[in-house]
Design an enzyme around this catalytic site. Structure first.
Site, PDB file in Angstrom:
ATOM      1  N   ARG A  37       0.820  -1.220   0.000  1.00  0.00           N
ATOM      2  CA  ARG A  37       0.000   0.000   0.000  1.00  0.00           C
ATOM      3  C   ARG A  37       0.854   1.270   0.000  1.00  0.00           C
ATOM      4  O   ARG A  37       0.481   2.276   0.592  1.00  0.00           O
ATOM      5  CB  ARG A  37      -0.957   0.046   1.199  1.00  0.00           C
ATOM      6  CG  ARG A  37      -1.981  -1.069   1.180  1.00  0.00           C
ATOM      7  CD  ARG A  37      -3.322  -0.633   1.764  1.00  0.00           C
ATOM      8  NE  ARG A  37      -4.115  -1.827   2.012  1.00  0.00           N
ATOM      9  CZ  ARG A  37      -4.421  -2.281   3.219  1.00  0.00           C
ATOM     10  NH1 ARG A  37      -4.058  -1.617   4.295  1.00  0.00           N
ATOM     11  NH2 ARG A  37      -5.112  -3.370   3.353  1.00  0.00           N
ATOM     12  N   ARG A  41      -3.485   6.379   0.745  1.00  0.00           N
ATOM     13  CA  ARG A  41      -4.099   7.578   1.308  1.00  0.00           C
ATOM     14  C   ARG A  41      -3.228   8.312   2.316  1.00  0.00           C
ATOM     15  O   ARG A  41      -3.560   9.401   2.737  1.00  0.00           O
ATOM     16  CB  ARG A  41      -5.428   7.207   1.984  1.00  0.00           C
ATOM     17  CG  ARG A  41      -6.515   6.852   1.006  1.00  0.00           C
ATOM     18  CD  ARG A  41      -7.772   6.386   1.736  1.00  0.00           C
ATOM     19  NE  ARG A  41      -7.527   5.121   2.441  1.00  0.00           N
ATOM     20  CZ  ARG A  41      -8.432   4.527   3.233  1.00  0.00           C
ATOM     21  NH1 ARG A  41      -9.607   5.099   3.435  1.00  0.00           N
ATOM     22  NH2 ARG A  41      -8.148   3.385   3.825  1.00  0.00           N
ATOM     23  N   ARG A  50      -7.201  11.138  -6.216  1.00  0.00           N
ATOM     24  CA  ARG A  50      -8.348  10.242  -6.105  1.00  0.00           C
ATOM     25  C   ARG A  50      -9.659  10.978  -5.835  1.00  0.00           C
ATOM     26  O   ARG A  50     -10.742  10.437  -6.068  1.00  0.00           O
ATOM     27  CB  ARG A  50      -8.112   9.242  -4.956  1.00  0.00           C
ATOM     28  CG  ARG A  50      -7.294   8.030  -5.338  1.00  0.00           C
ATOM     29  CD  ARG A  50      -8.124   6.833  -5.752  1.00  0.00           C
ATOM     30  NE  ARG A  50      -9.108   6.450  -4.758  1.00  0.00           N
ATOM     31  CZ  ARG A  50     -10.390   6.687  -4.864  1.00  0.00           C
ATOM     32  NH1 ARG A  50     -10.885   7.313  -5.895  1.00  0.00           N
ATOM     33  NH2 ARG A  50     -11.223   6.293  -3.921  1.00  0.00           N
ATOM     34  N   ASP A  86      -6.626  -3.213  -7.407  1.00  0.00           N
ATOM     35  CA  ASP A  86      -7.307  -3.801  -6.259  1.00  0.00           C
ATOM     36  C   ASP A  86      -7.508  -5.285  -6.521  1.00  0.00           C
ATOM     37  O   ASP A  86      -7.686  -5.683  -7.674  1.00  0.00           O
ATOM     38  CB  ASP A  86      -8.662  -3.121  -6.043  1.00  0.00           C
ATOM     39  CG  ASP A  86      -9.241  -3.457  -4.683  1.00  0.00           C
ATOM     40  OD1 ASP A  86      -9.992  -4.462  -4.582  1.00  0.00           O
ATOM     41  OD2 ASP A  86      -8.943  -2.765  -3.702  1.00  0.00           O
ATOM     42  N   TYR A 164     -14.367 -12.863   0.140  1.00  0.00           N
ATOM     43  CA  TYR A 164     -15.039 -11.586  -0.160  1.00  0.00           C
ATOM     44  C   TYR A 164     -16.333 -11.797  -0.941  1.00  0.00           C
ATOM     45  O   TYR A 164     -17.339 -11.143  -0.698  1.00  0.00           O
ATOM     46  CB  TYR A 164     -14.126 -10.691  -1.003  1.00  0.00           C
ATOM     47  CG  TYR A 164     -13.203  -9.801  -0.206  1.00  0.00           C
ATOM     48  CD1 TYR A 164     -13.701  -8.762   0.581  1.00  0.00           C
ATOM     49  CD2 TYR A 164     -11.814  -9.985  -0.262  1.00  0.00           C
ATOM     50  CE1 TYR A 164     -12.846  -7.933   1.290  1.00  0.00           C
ATOM     51  CE2 TYR A 164     -10.955  -9.156   0.448  1.00  0.00           C
ATOM     52  CZ  TYR A 164     -11.482  -8.130   1.227  1.00  0.00           C
ATOM     53  OH  TYR A 164     -10.639  -7.304   1.936  1.00  0.00           O
TER      54      TYR A 164
END
Length: 367
Positions: A37, A41, A50, A86, A164
């Protein structure tokens, strides 16, 4: 900037191959480092890029993926880039709808509930048609990197994606997904096989597009015990490594190093070290010396600083890195965090981590 300045096929010459050498078990002057990552962010420029876009729309824009992949490299002397994408693009390619819900994370509008729901999935996936945008992002980024560092491609592993698809999002217990393993073992294997086949083609396509290494994320390994991991995760992890390598050879593509990261699967480290991957990624819950003992001499290890260590003062980060390097040794080793960076982390502390790896590993290698 992310634009094609070179002919599409002729990628720029690689200037820093430390990461690839370490992955292949060759000697390096310093220990290479990158962060899971790292495009994320915690960087204000990431949040700006973004801001205007839906998350998955960003994933589908090669230009934006390229920009986000390059951002951390403008700040830090990282030894590898990992394409911004992703793991849930694979369930999307199978025909499932996933949306990013603010404050909640990725959410499937219609998760798999019954075995019959498997029939709704695409049984044959043309990865170029469904995931070509990832391949374009990789090619564009590989050019835009100008050979600075290697580019890593990745995918989620079958069990993690299955969990998921059934849970419909994150879960602290994975009880719905695990209940399938106990109640519907045959259907579970059908789904895992379908996923493994798509993932194989997807990873091969990433190499064809320009990825120089591949990481498989079994992020939800920790929800399984040793038996279930042995039955429902490990066979597919093995198959993917084998199938990817034989397809790369068939298609006369480079046989790139592969990394397996099975979070919280210490009970399987020996098996993972013999699963066909050059590199075994580790989370922060295992001691370096123990990991070496269980994996043996023939694989490179990657990891495993607790991401939360980056909240510590910079001097403390340096001490922790030094200790980690002493534990793993500086060779056959790629420094990383034991999981991804968190959004509220201070970029300067990420810089301190990267710098400490380079400084201490060079020092240890000299003496």
């Amino acid at each position: 900037t992310c634009s094609f300045s070179h002919s599409p096929k002729g990628f720029p010459k690689l200037k820093n191959d430390t990461f690839l050498r370490a992955a292949r078990g060759e000697e390096t002057e310093h220990t290479p480092v990158w962060c899971m990552r790292q495009a994320g962010r915690y960087l204000p420029e990431f949040r700006e890029t973004r801001a205007a876009q839906d998350f998955f729309a960003t994933c589908r824009s090669p230009k934006l993926c390229c920009e986000l992949t390059l951002q951390p490299l403008r700040r830090f002397p990282l030894d590898a880039a990992i394409i911004f994408s992703d793991i849930l693009v694979v369930p999307q390619a199978l025909g499932m709808e996933v949306v990013m819900v603010p404050g909640k994370g990725p959410t499937f509008t219609e998760p798999l509930k019954e075995v019959e729901d498997l029939l709704k999935l695409r049984q044959k996936v043309d990865v170029t048609a469904e995931l070509g945008y990832v391949f374009q992002a990789i090619t564009l980024t590989r050019h835009s990197l100008e050979g600075r560092v290697p580019l890593i491609g990745f995918s989620g592993a079958p069990w993690t994606l299955m969990s998921y698809m059934i849970e419909g999002g994150g879960s602290s217990t994975m009880a719905k997904a695990k209940s399938w393993l106990y109640r519907h073992p045959e259907a579970s294997h059908r789904l895992l096989r379908l996923l493994a086949d798509v993932i194989t083609d997807y990873l091969v396509g990433q190499v064809a597009a320009g990825a120089q290494a591949l990481q498989l994320f079994e992020s939800h390994a920790g929800h399984l015990g040793p038996e279930q991991f042995q039955d429902f995760a490990l066979p597919y992890i093995r198959d993917i490594a084998q199938a990817v390598k034989s397809k790369l050879k068939e298609e006369a593509l480079p046989v790139v190093p592969m990394i397996i990261f099975a979070k919280d699967a210490h009970y399987a480290l020996h098996d993972l070290a013999h699963a066909g991957y050059e590199v075994v990624g580790l989370d922060w819950t295992i001691r370096p010396q123990e990991a070496r003992a269980q994996t043996g001499k023939d694989v490179t290890l990657q990891g495993n600083l607790d991401p939360c260590a980056l909240y510590a003062p910079k001097e403390k980060i340096g001490e922790l890195v030094k200790k980690m390097l002493e534990g793993f040794g500086t060779q056959r080793y790629i420094a990383n965090l034991g999981h991804g960076l968190y959004p509220d982390m201070n970029p300067e502390h990420v810089g301190a981590f990267v710098e400490a790896v380079h400084t201490h590993s060079r020092h240890i290698n000299k003496h």
